[in-house]
Design a protein around this motif. Structure first.
Motif, PDB file in Angstrom:
ATOM      1  N   ASN A 264       0.795  -1.226   0.000  1.00  0.00           N
ATOM      2  CA  ASN A 264       0.000   0.000   0.000  1.00  0.00           C
ATOM      3  C   ASN A 264       0.831   1.281   0.000  1.00  0.00           C
ATOM      4  OD1 ASN A 264      -2.428  -1.413  -0.030  1.00  0.00           O
ATOM      5  ND2 ASN A 264      -2.534  -1.522   2.208  1.00  0.00           N
ATOM      6  N   HIS A 265       2.147   1.163  -0.103  1.00  0.00           N
ATOM      7  CA  HIS A 265       3.008   2.352  -0.182  1.00  0.00           C
ATOM      8  C   HIS A 265       3.303   2.615  -1.656  1.00  0.00           C
ATOM      9  CE1 HIS A 265       6.803   4.657   1.373  1.00  0.00           C
ATOM     10  NE2 HIS A 265       6.010   5.405   0.642  1.00  0.00           N
ATOM     11  N   LYS A 266       2.434   3.386  -2.286  1.00  0.00           N
ATOM     12  CA  LYS A 266       2.481   3.566  -3.736  1.00  0.00           C
ATOM     13  C   LYS A 266       3.579   4.518  -4.200  1.00  0.00           C
ATOM     14  CE  LYS A 266      -1.163   0.938  -3.962  1.00  0.00           C
ATOM     15  NZ  LYS A 266      -0.999  -0.500  -4.325  1.00  0.00           N
ATOM     16  N   SER A 267       4.018   5.440  -3.349  1.00  0.00           N
ATOM     17  CA  SER A 267       5.031   6.421  -3.752  1.00  0.00           C
ATOM     18  C   SER A 267       6.460   5.926  -3.530  1.00  0.00           C
ATOM     19  CB  SER A 267       4.830   7.726  -2.982  1.00  0.00           C
ATOM     20  OG  SER A 267       4.962   7.509  -1.577  1.00  0.00           O
ATOM     21  N   LEU A 268       6.619   4.721  -3.042  1.00  0.00           N
ATOM     22  CA  LEU A 268       7.932   4.195  -2.640  1.00  0.00           C
ATOM     23  C   LEU A 268       8.891   4.011  -3.817  1.00  0.00           C
ATOM     24  CD1 LEU A 268       9.700   2.831  -0.377  1.00  0.00           C
ATOM     25  CD2 LEU A 268       8.678   0.668  -1.098  1.00  0.00           C
ATOM     26  N   SER A 269      10.135   4.419  -3.599  1.00  0.00           N
ATOM     27  CA  SER A 269      11.232   4.052  -4.488  1.00  0.00           C
ATOM     28  C   SER A 269      12.023   2.978  -3.754  1.00  0.00           C
ATOM     29  CB  SER A 269      12.129   5.262  -4.775  1.00  0.00           C
ATOM     30  OG  SER A 269      13.218   4.886  -5.600  1.00  0.00           O
ATOM     31  N   PRO A 270      11.865   1.706  -4.121  1.00  0.00           N
ATOM     32  CA  PRO A 270      12.381   0.599  -3.306  1.00  0.00           C
ATOM     33  C   PRO A 270      13.897   0.636  -3.096  1.00  0.00           C
ATOM     34  CG  PRO A 270      10.895  -0.189  -5.014  1.00  0.00           C
ATOM     35  CD  PRO A 270      11.186   1.239  -5.332  1.00  0.00           C
ATOM     36  N   GLU A 271      14.301   0.180  -1.930  1.00  0.00           N
ATOM     37  CA  GLU A 271      15.713   0.052  -1.579  1.00  0.00           C
ATOM     38  C   GLU A 271      15.966  -1.326  -0.993  1.00  0.00           C
ATOM     39  OE1 GLU A 271      18.080   2.179  -2.163  1.00  0.00           O
ATOM     40  OE2 GLU A 271      17.046   4.093  -2.472  1.00  0.00           O
ATOM     41  N   GLY A 272      17.161  -1.840  -1.226  1.00  0.00           N
ATOM     42  CA  GLY A 272      17.574  -3.092  -0.616  1.00  0.00           C
ATOM     43  C   GLY A 272      18.465  -2.826   0.580  1.00  0.00           C
ATOM     44  N   ILE A 273      18.335  -3.652   1.590  1.00  0.00           N
ATOM     45  CA  ILE A 273      19.163  -3.546   2.797  1.00  0.00           C
ATOM     46  C   ILE A 273      19.767  -4.911   3.066  1.00  0.00           C
ATOM     47  CG2 ILE A 273      19.186  -3.054   5.278  1.00  0.00           C
ATOM     48  CD1 ILE A 273      16.599  -1.421   4.842  1.00  0.00           C
ATOM     49  N   GLY A 274      21.074  -4.985   3.184  1.00  0.00           N
ATOM     50  CA  GLY A 274      21.667  -6.263   3.539  1.00  0.00           C
ATOM     51  C   GLY A 274      23.025  -6.524   2.911  1.00  0.00           C
ATOM     52  N   GLU A 275      23.410  -7.758   2.954  1.00  0.00           N
ATOM     53  CA  GLU A 275      24.747  -8.211   2.570  1.00  0.00           C
ATOM     54  C   GLU A 275      25.114  -7.800   1.141  1.00  0.00           C
ATOM     55  OE1 GLU A 275      26.294 -12.380   3.608  1.00  0.00           O
ATOM     56  OE2 GLU A 275      25.820 -12.525   1.472  1.00  0.00           O
ATOM     57  N   GLY A 276      26.267  -7.144   1.004  1.00  0.00           N
ATOM     58  CA  GLY A 276      26.792  -6.784  -0.299  1.00  0.00           C
ATOM     59  C   GLY A 276      26.197  -5.536  -0.916  1.00  0.00           C
ATOM     60  N   LEU A 277      25.239  -4.894  -0.229  1.00  0.00           N
ATOM     61  CA  LEU A 277      24.602  -3.688  -0.743  1.00  0.00           C
ATOM     62  C   LEU A 277      25.133  -2.456  -0.014  1.00  0.00           C
ATOM     63  CD1 LEU A 277      20.874  -4.857  -1.004  1.00  0.00           C
ATOM     64  CD2 LEU A 277      22.764  -5.248  -2.593  1.00  0.00           C
ATOM     65  N   LYS A 278      24.867  -1.297  -0.584  1.00  0.00           N
ATOM     66  CA  LYS A 278      25.283  -0.055   0.061  1.00  0.00           C
ATOM     67  C   LYS A 278      24.602   0.101   1.421  1.00  0.00           C
ATOM     68  CE  LYS A 278      24.154   1.991  -3.796  1.00  0.00           C
ATOM     69  NZ  LYS A 278      23.836   2.944  -4.885  1.00  0.00           N
ATOM     70  N   THR A 279      25.314   0.685   2.365  1.00  0.00           N
ATOM     71  CA  THR A 279      24.766   0.926   3.697  1.00  0.00           C
ATOM     72  C   THR A 279      23.700   2.014   3.614  1.00  0.00           C
ATOM     73  OG1 THR A 279      26.934   0.394   4.633  1.00  0.00           O
ATOM     74  CG2 THR A 279      25.335   1.478   6.087  1.00  0.00           C
ATOM     75  N   LYS A 280      22.535   1.742   4.178  1.00  0.00           N
ATOM     76  CA  LYS A 280      21.421   2.681   4.136  1.00  0.00           C
ATOM     77  C   LYS A 280      21.309   3.419   5.477  1.00  0.00           C
ATOM     78  CE  LYS A 280      20.495   0.977   0.081  1.00  0.00           C
ATOM     79  NZ  LYS A 280      21.361  -0.196   0.031  1.00  0.00           N
ATOM     80  N   ILE A 281      20.629   4.589   5.438  1.00  0.00           N
ATOM     81  CA  ILE A 281      20.424   5.323   6.691  1.00  0.00           C
ATOM     82  C   ILE A 281      18.941   5.605   6.907  1.00  0.00           C
ATOM     83  CG2 ILE A 281      22.685   6.414   6.430  1.00  0.00           C
ATOM     84  CD1 ILE A 281      21.009   9.117   6.238  1.00  0.00           C
TER      85      ILE A 281
END
Length: 437
Positions: free
Chosen positions: A50-67
């Motif tokens: 139901n979050h229609k405006s979302l620009s998806p991000e991945g969090i986890g192993e081998g990915l950029k660190t998110k804040i």
């Protein structure tokens, strides 16, 4: 009708989702490798249906660190416009997640607007909202009431929720034996502890964990397993209470995966430098490689007003040793609700920590912008330098606050600028400071 309930189920069925394609493009990672990591639980894509405006991000192993940026309405500061200004600032500076920690009145209207405008992931802690949402005092709330708040947040479009399910009776026994200096500093954890002690009941989120998972599966909400017994001062870090809860969180992680629910695990708040790396490895081991979300850690307890710095130091070390997601800390931490400038300072400090860790971890492309900045500095191209600065506005204002006589230098060294001197010599020119006057 989707062929899958969650991103994890899709990955396990070999279905490439739109969210996976977007994340793979952002991270420059092979889609099949990304799917494998999601299927194993080592990467999450928090993306409520139901979050229609979302620009998806991945969090986890081998990915950029998110804040993540915390904000929300407080009983002592009921300024909705101010909080929405903070939202805009968080988005402008590239924060990947925003947590609405509102704890005053009916928060659903603010959250509805937040979800509507935010391209960043939205997180909440339903325990904070329970008293206001239900209009009941803590002792009057029943186990099933807590689940109503969880579902209400999920139905609105919240992408991840912090659920303090690990502070069960076993963990509380270990906490009481440990004789902590600061006891419980988690707001949600303290409320649950109080409810359990007053009622004599088990933690409702632990007792009804399967029902929580069914709600999360229905809306594809990622569960962020909260660390109710995180250390609130460096003297309490890595004690029996913290570790006993972590063991419970490891078991809860596997139970969520059995239902195809994505999991993050939250980590320590205050911790001395020499304990951070070991704690990151311990968490990954006990929680089976699930993405790790840390608050700080704050590496000293004596810097109120500067805790964005103590947090950035700890965050850089944590992320370079396996943490995947950093919760920002502002200069106002421990002192008051942060204002817009506090939020900005907290975001920049966390972005520095995350980026420094990505360089240390060897994330592909992490050094590219640093190399561009270095090339611009080599050429003494100030406009190019401002372009690559994390906070270009501040960099420009500092440079222009004391204008140099020679525009190709700055007012620190003037014509004695080392870069200018070396460039001139390598170009076959003479450096004559006195005659240049």
């Amino acid at each position: 009708m989707r062929e899958y309930a969650t991103q994890m189920e899709a990955a396990r069925k070999g279905i490439v989702t739109n969210e996976m394609e977007i994340v793979a493009g952002k991270e420059n990672i092979d889609i099949n490798l990304l799917m494998k990591k999601i299927a194993e639980g080592k990467v999450v894509i928090p993306a409520n249906i139901n979050h229609k405006s979302l620009s998806p991000e991945g969090i986890g192993e081998g990915l950029k660190t998110k804040i993540n940026v915390n904000l929300g309405i407080s009983g002592d500061k009921k300024d909705y416009d101010l909080e929405m200004s903070k939202v805009k600032m968080a988005l402008d500076f590239g924060a990947e997640a925003i947590m609405d920690l509102s704890n005053y009145g009916k928060t659903n209207k603010f959250r509805e607007k937040l979800i509507d405008v935010s391209t960043a992931m939205i997180g909440t802690v339903p325990m904070y909202d329970a008293i206001g949402y239900l209009e009941k005092d803590l002792l009057e709330i029943k186990a099933e009431d807590f689940l109503k708040v969880v579902e209400a947040h999920a139905a609105q479009g919240v992408d991840f929720q912090t659920i303090h399910a690990g502070i069960n009776k076993r963990a509380i026994e270990a906490f009481k034996r440990s004789g902590r200096r600061m006891n419980i500093v988690s707001r949600g954890g303290s409320l649950l502890f109080a409810w359990m002690e007053m009622t004599g009941n088990e933690n409702p989120f632990y007792e009804h964990y399967d029902e929580v998972l069914e709600i999360f599966r229905k809306y594809d909400v990622t569960i962020s397993l909260g660390d109710a017994l995180r250390p609130g001062c460096i003297d309490d870090s890595t004690d029996a209470g913290q570790i006993s809860e972590l063991i419970e969180l490891g078991n809860l992680t596997k139970r969520a995966w059995e239902k195809d629910v994505q999991v993050m695990v939250e980590g320590p708040g205050h911790m001395a430098l020499n304990e951070i790396a070991a704690n990151m490895k311990l968490q990954k081991r006990i929680c089976h490689g699930a993405p790790f979300y840390v608050l700080g850690p704050l590496v000293t307890d004596i810097a109120p007003g500067y805790d964005h710095i103590t947090s950035a130091i700890g965050g850089a070390i944590a992320a370079s040793n396996g943490a995947d997601f950093l919760c920002y800390v502002t200069p106002a931490e421990h002192l008051r609700l942060p204002d817009e400038n506090d939020v900005k300072e907290g975001i920049i400090a966390s972005k520095i920590a995350a980026h420094a860790a990505d360089i240390a971890k060897g994330i592909e492309g992490a050094r590219d912008i640093d190399n561009k900045m270095s090339d611009a500095r080599h050429k003494l191209d100030w406009e190019e330098m401002f372009k690559y600065a994390l906070d270009s506005e501040k960099a420009r204002s500092y440079y222009e606050s004391v204008p140099p006589e020679e525009r190709h230098t700055c007012s620190m060294c003037g014509k004695m600028c080392a870069v200018r001197t070396t460039n001139m010599i390598l170009e076959g020119k003479k450096v004559e400071f006195c005659s240049e006057k």
